[in-house]
Design an enzyme around this catalytic site. Structure first.
Site, PDB file in Angstrom:
ATOM      1  N   LYS A 184      38.786  36.204  40.452  1.00 31.97           N
ATOM      2  CA  LYS A 184      39.766  36.912  39.585  1.00 31.97           C
ATOM      3  C   LYS A 184      40.821  37.645  40.400  1.00 31.97           C
ATOM      4  O   LYS A 184      41.955  37.793  39.976  1.00 31.97           O
ATOM      5  CB  LYS A 184      39.070  37.884  38.634  1.00 31.97           C
ATOM      6  CG  LYS A 184      38.258  38.963  39.326  1.00 31.97           C
ATOM      7  CD  LYS A 184      36.838  38.916  38.913  1.00 31.97           C
ATOM      8  CE  LYS A 184      35.917  39.577  39.900  1.00 31.97           C
ATOM      9  NZ  LYS A 184      34.517  39.307  39.684  1.00 31.97           N
ATOM     10  N   VAL A 205      26.875  33.676  44.494  1.00 32.72           N
ATOM     11  CA  VAL A 205      27.100  32.652  43.468  1.00 32.72           C
ATOM     12  C   VAL A 205      26.999  31.245  44.066  1.00 32.72           C
ATOM     13  O   VAL A 205      26.316  30.367  43.520  1.00 32.72           O
ATOM     14  CB  VAL A 205      28.479  32.844  42.783  1.00 32.72           C
ATOM     15  CG1 VAL A 205      28.628  31.878  41.616  1.00 32.72           C
ATOM     16  CG2 VAL A 205      28.670  34.281  42.311  1.00 32.72           C
ATOM     17  N   LYS A 263      41.024  41.012  34.796  1.00 32.03           N
ATOM     18  CA  LYS A 263      40.427  40.211  33.714  1.00 32.03           C
ATOM     19  C   LYS A 263      41.237  40.357  32.419  1.00 32.03           C
ATOM     20  O   LYS A 263      41.382  39.386  31.661  1.00 32.03           O
ATOM     21  CB  LYS A 263      38.974  40.635  33.509  1.00 32.03           C
ATOM     22  CG  LYS A 263      38.110  40.307  34.727  1.00 32.03           C
ATOM     23  CD  LYS A 263      36.785  41.023  34.679  1.00 32.03           C
ATOM     24  CE  LYS A 263      35.940  40.691  35.894  1.00 32.03           C
ATOM     25  NZ  LYS A 263      34.733  41.544  35.981  1.00 32.03           N
ATOM     26  N   ASP A 294      39.472  45.896  38.619  1.00 30.80           N
ATOM     27  CA  ASP A 294      38.771  44.636  38.327  1.00 30.80           C
ATOM     28  C   ASP A 294      38.936  44.278  36.847  1.00 30.80           C
ATOM     29  O   ASP A 294      39.246  43.134  36.497  1.00 30.80           O
ATOM     30  CB  ASP A 294      37.281  44.801  38.691  1.00 30.80           C
ATOM     31  CG  ASP A 294      36.438  43.624  38.263  1.00 30.80           C
ATOM     32  OD1 ASP A 294      36.467  42.586  38.950  1.00 30.80           O
ATOM     33  OD2 ASP A 294      35.764  43.729  37.218  1.00 30.80           O
ATOM     34  N   GLU A 354      36.390  29.927  34.296  1.00 27.43           N
ATOM     35  CA  GLU A 354      35.553  30.632  33.305  1.00 27.43           C
ATOM     36  C   GLU A 354      34.792  31.797  33.946  1.00 27.43           C
ATOM     37  O   GLU A 354      34.650  32.869  33.349  1.00 27.43           O
ATOM     38  CB  GLU A 354      34.563  29.628  32.694  1.00 27.43           C
ATOM     39  CG  GLU A 354      33.656  30.174  31.623  1.00 27.43           C
ATOM     40  CD  GLU A 354      34.412  30.583  30.366  1.00 27.43           C
ATOM     41  OE1 GLU A 354      34.906  29.711  29.664  1.00 27.43           O
ATOM     42  OE2 GLU A 354      34.490  31.802  30.095  1.00 27.43           O
TER      43      GLU A 354
HETATM   44  P1  NAP Z   1      29.781  36.531  48.593  1.00 31.23           P
HETATM   45  O1  NAP Z   1      28.335  36.727  48.307  1.00 31.23           O
HETATM   46  O2  NAP Z   1      30.492  37.542  49.407  1.00 31.23           O
HETATM   47  O3  NAP Z   1      29.942  35.101  49.329  1.00 31.23           O
HETATM   48  C1  NAP Z   1      31.119  34.681  49.919  1.00 31.23           C
HETATM   49  C2  NAP Z   1      30.858  33.369  50.655  1.00 31.23           C
HETATM   50  O4  NAP Z   1      32.111  32.866  51.107  1.00 31.23           O
HETATM   51  C3  NAP Z   1      29.954  33.517  51.863  1.00 31.23           C
HETATM   52  O5  NAP Z   1      29.055  32.432  51.932  1.00 31.23           O
HETATM   53  C4  NAP Z   1      30.936  33.466  53.044  1.00 31.23           C
HETATM   54  O6  NAP Z   1      30.411  32.810  54.218  1.00 31.23           O
HETATM   55  C5  NAP Z   1      32.033  32.575  52.489  1.00 31.23           C
HETATM   56  N1  NAP Z   1      33.323  32.901  53.095  1.00 31.23           N
HETATM   57  C6  NAP Z   1      34.027  34.057  52.959  1.00 31.23           C
HETATM   58  N2  NAP Z   1      35.156  33.982  53.671  1.00 31.23           N
HETATM   59  C7  NAP Z   1      35.170  32.784  54.264  1.00 31.23           C
HETATM   60  C8  NAP Z   1      36.069  32.117  55.144  1.00 31.23           C
HETATM   61  N3  NAP Z   1      37.175  32.727  55.578  1.00 31.23           N
HETATM   62  N4  NAP Z   1      35.753  30.867  55.557  1.00 31.23           N
HETATM   63  C9  NAP Z   1      34.622  30.267  55.141  1.00 31.23           C
HETATM   64  N5  NAP Z   1      33.724  30.845  54.320  1.00 31.23           N
HETATM   65  C10 NAP Z   1      34.006  32.085  53.894  1.00 31.23           C
HETATM   66  O7  NAP Z   1      30.611  36.349  47.238  1.00 31.23           O
HETATM   67  P2  NAP Z   1      30.048  36.085  45.749  1.00 31.23           P
HETATM   68  O8  NAP Z   1      29.469  37.333  45.195  1.00 31.23           O
HETATM   69  O9  NAP Z   1      29.211  34.848  45.739  1.00 31.23           O
HETATM   70  O10 NAP Z   1      31.424  35.851  44.955  1.00 31.23           O
HETATM   71  C11 NAP Z   1      32.180  34.689  45.138  1.00 31.23           C
HETATM   72  C12 NAP Z   1      33.379  34.678  44.174  1.00 31.23           C
HETATM   73  O11 NAP Z   1      32.899  34.682  42.830  1.00 31.23           O
HETATM   74  C13 NAP Z   1      34.305  35.889  44.292  1.00 31.23           C
HETATM   75  O12 NAP Z   1      35.629  35.476  44.064  1.00 31.23           O
HETATM   76  C14 NAP Z   1      33.837  36.791  43.170  1.00 31.23           C
HETATM   77  O13 NAP Z   1      34.872  37.641  42.675  1.00 31.23           O
HETATM   78  C15 NAP Z   1      33.455  35.769  42.115  1.00 31.23           C
HETATM   79  N6  NAP Z   1      32.473  36.278  41.151  1.00 31.23           N
HETATM   80  C16 NAP Z   1      31.312  36.798  41.617  1.00 31.23           C
HETATM   81  C17 NAP Z   1      30.392  37.285  40.702  1.00 31.23           C
HETATM   82  C18 NAP Z   1      29.085  37.883  41.182  1.00 31.23           C
HETATM   83  O14 NAP Z   1      28.291  38.294  40.345  1.00 31.23           O
HETATM   84  N7  NAP Z   1      28.799  37.914  42.466  1.00 31.23           N
HETATM   85  C19 NAP Z   1      30.666  37.234  39.319  1.00 31.23           C
HETATM   86  C20 NAP Z   1      31.873  36.660  38.881  1.00 31.23           C
HETATM   87  C21 NAP Z   1      32.770  36.180  39.817  1.00 31.23           C
HETATM   88  P3  NAP Z   1      29.244  33.475  55.116  1.00 31.23           P
HETATM   89  O15 NAP Z   1      28.054  33.491  54.211  1.00 31.23           O
HETATM   90  O16 NAP Z   1      29.043  32.573  56.257  1.00 31.23           O
HETATM   91  O17 NAP Z   1      29.718  34.824  55.481  1.00 31.23           O
END
Ligand code: NAP
Length: 438
Positions: A106, A17, A206, A202, A130
């Site tokens: 969430k 995201v 929500k 999950d 949101e």
């Molecule tokens: P993701 O792909 O796992 O990305 C997480 C990012 O956070 C990575 O860039 C990671 O860095 C960074 N990160 C994690 N721990 C860290 C730390 N301790 N210090 C600094 N940076 C850190 O996650 P995502 O899918 O984008 O989801 C992000 C959030 O949005 C979550 O809360 C998820 O529940 C929510 N969400 C996601 C979706 C979806 O479709 N993916 C939908 C709704 C809500 P590195 O890249 O360097 O490892």
């Protein structure tokens, strides 16, 4: 020409995201400035590994591992790291420094939302989320703002794409749960460890958020009764289909009034039979939808992509612009109303219908015996259908009985099922599933 203010935006996380949010902030900077009344300057992106390859090409100088410093120098903070820590501490730091926060986390909101909301209220800043429910679908703002002059009575949501994909796959191909899960994992709809999705956790997080906004009362995860889909069998799906239903994992929040006029809210997640003509039955694959019933608006449905980097980024940007506009106009952040004070009800108090599948002896008087037992428990039967099967080899006949009840209390229904199991004419109870929308 009047000078346009610049607001510093700190982005925490650059994964699925976060990378799309960064791309849109850079690519659409002029359009976003025109809509906001301020320039949104991406001041930095905090990650774990500054050299990791990203989904989007972004200026290298934006990346940092020093999230704390980045947050302290921002007007707006977008948290897209996920997990509890350090996300929680960084959000609190941002709030205490007067920044507005946008998050899609969430899991964090379910675990510690009340602390974060209270801190944001105290600091007079906006905390928006949101993207935490149903990805791209604008659902929280319509509940909080558009419907704030109405009384919501019920919310039914398909808010987990993984389980909807699995159930849809089982429904359309006849697959068993394990095979449908493997297919979801192969296509990237389910994670290697699918527990949080398939066990309903999950969706429960929500459900707590939806119920809190719909009923102006803060509900926590512990207020949500939660059952997942791992026990739903291909036979359950086939029987449901045969009877004109589809099985969906629903997040349900509804207001109930007891005989003395006392009000409460039942918040629950469980596999549910829906008539195939119900609008939510048409939600296929990994899509999400939320169906709302309100006293004045009537029935409303919101449908769309519940996950994915770019769709979720759309919800994040919407929150960001809304918070930025408020900073431009001045005044405190918009907060949720928590004046409802309605208690969360235990699952026993929920009012629902049951679908019950029974394998019974094919003898005279069986139907009457079963009907009497239901009546004795105060549960009325809406539909009772019997199908006779004859084993070709043994020539023995067995009867399959399918019952759909009228709405009754969960406690009465559970007691009825227990009593049915004790009848001598019952070979087995083949399925017990809750029904909505009849
Ligand atoms: P993701 O792909 O796992 O990305 C997480 C990012 O956070 C990575 O860039 C990671 O860095 C960074 N990160 C994690 N721990 C860290 C730390 N301790 N210090 C600094 N940076 C850190 O996650 P995502 O899918 O984008 O989801 C992000 C959030 O949005 C979550 O809360 C998820 O529940 C929510 N969400 C996601 C979706 C979806 O479709 N993916 C939908 C709704 C809500 P590195 O890249 O360097 O490892």
């Amino acid at each position: 020409m009047t000078e346009v203010r610049t607001l510093k935006v700190a982005l925490l996380g650059c994964g699925n995201v976060g990378a799309q949010v960064a791309r849109i902030l850079i690519e659409d900077a002029d359009a976003l400035a025109a809509r906001t009344g301020a320039r949104l300057e991406l001041s930095g992106i905090a990650v774990r590994n500054v050299n990791a390859k990203r989904d989007v090409e972004l200026p290298q100088e934006l990346f940092t591992t020093d999230a704390d410093t980045l947050v302290k120098d921002a007007d707006l903070v977008i948290e897209l790291m996920g997990g509890i820590e350090p996300a929680r501490s960084l959000i609190l730091t941002a709030i205490q420094n007067g920044a507005c926060v946008v998050t899609g986390n969430k899991a964090l909101l379910a675990q510690d939302g009340p602390t974060l909301y209270e801190e944001a209220d105290k600091a007079g800043v906006q905390l928006s989320y949101e993207a935490a429910v149903a990805g791209a679908i604008p659902i929280l703002r319509p509940i909080r703002d558009s419907l704030s002059g109405d009384r919501i009575t019920r919310v039914l949501g398909i808010v987990n794409g993984t389980t909807n994909f699995i159930l849809d796959q089982m429904d359309s191909t006849g697959a068993q749960f394990a095979d449908a899960l493997a297919e979801a994992q192969r296509l990237g709809y389910a994670e290697a460890d699918p527990t949080a999705d398939v066990e309903g956790h999950d969706a429960a997080a929500k459900a707590a958020i939806l119920a809190s906004l719909a009923f102006h009362t803060r509900f926590a995860l512990e207020n949500v009764h939660c059952e997942g889909i791992s026990n739903v069998s291909a036979a359950d799906i086939a029987a449901a289909k045969d009877a004109g239903f589809v099985i969906k994992l629903l997040a349900i929040a509804e207001k109930l009034t007891d005989a003395d006029g006392g009000e409460g809210v039942s918040v629950r997640v469980h596999p549910t039979l829906l008539p195939r003509e119900h609008p939510l039955a048409a939600v296929r694959g990994a899509f999400n939808a939320v169906f709302i019933e309100a006293e004045n608006a009537g029935e409303l449905m919101f449908y769309g992509q519940g996950a994915g980097g770019t769709p979720t980024a759309s919800a994040i940007l919407g929150d960001l612009i809304s918070a930025a506009r408020r900073l431009v106009l001045g005044g405190p952040g918009r907060t949720e109303t928590t004046t409802g004070h309605v208690p969360a009800l235990p699952i026993d108090a929920a009012l629902t219908s049951y679908y019950i599948g029974l394998d019974v002896a094919d003898q005279p008087g069986v139907l009457a015996k079963i009907a009497r037992l239901f009546a004795d428990h105060g549960v009325s039967i809406e539909i009772m259908r019997q199908t006779i099967h004859r084993d070709a080899e043994s020539n023995v006949e067995t009867a399959e009985l399918r019952i759909v009840t009228h709405r009754a209390s969960e406690a009465a229904l559970a007691a009825t099922v227990e009593a049915v199991k004790g009848l001598d004419v019952i070979n087995s109870v083949t399925s017990v599933l809750r029904v909505e929308g009849v």
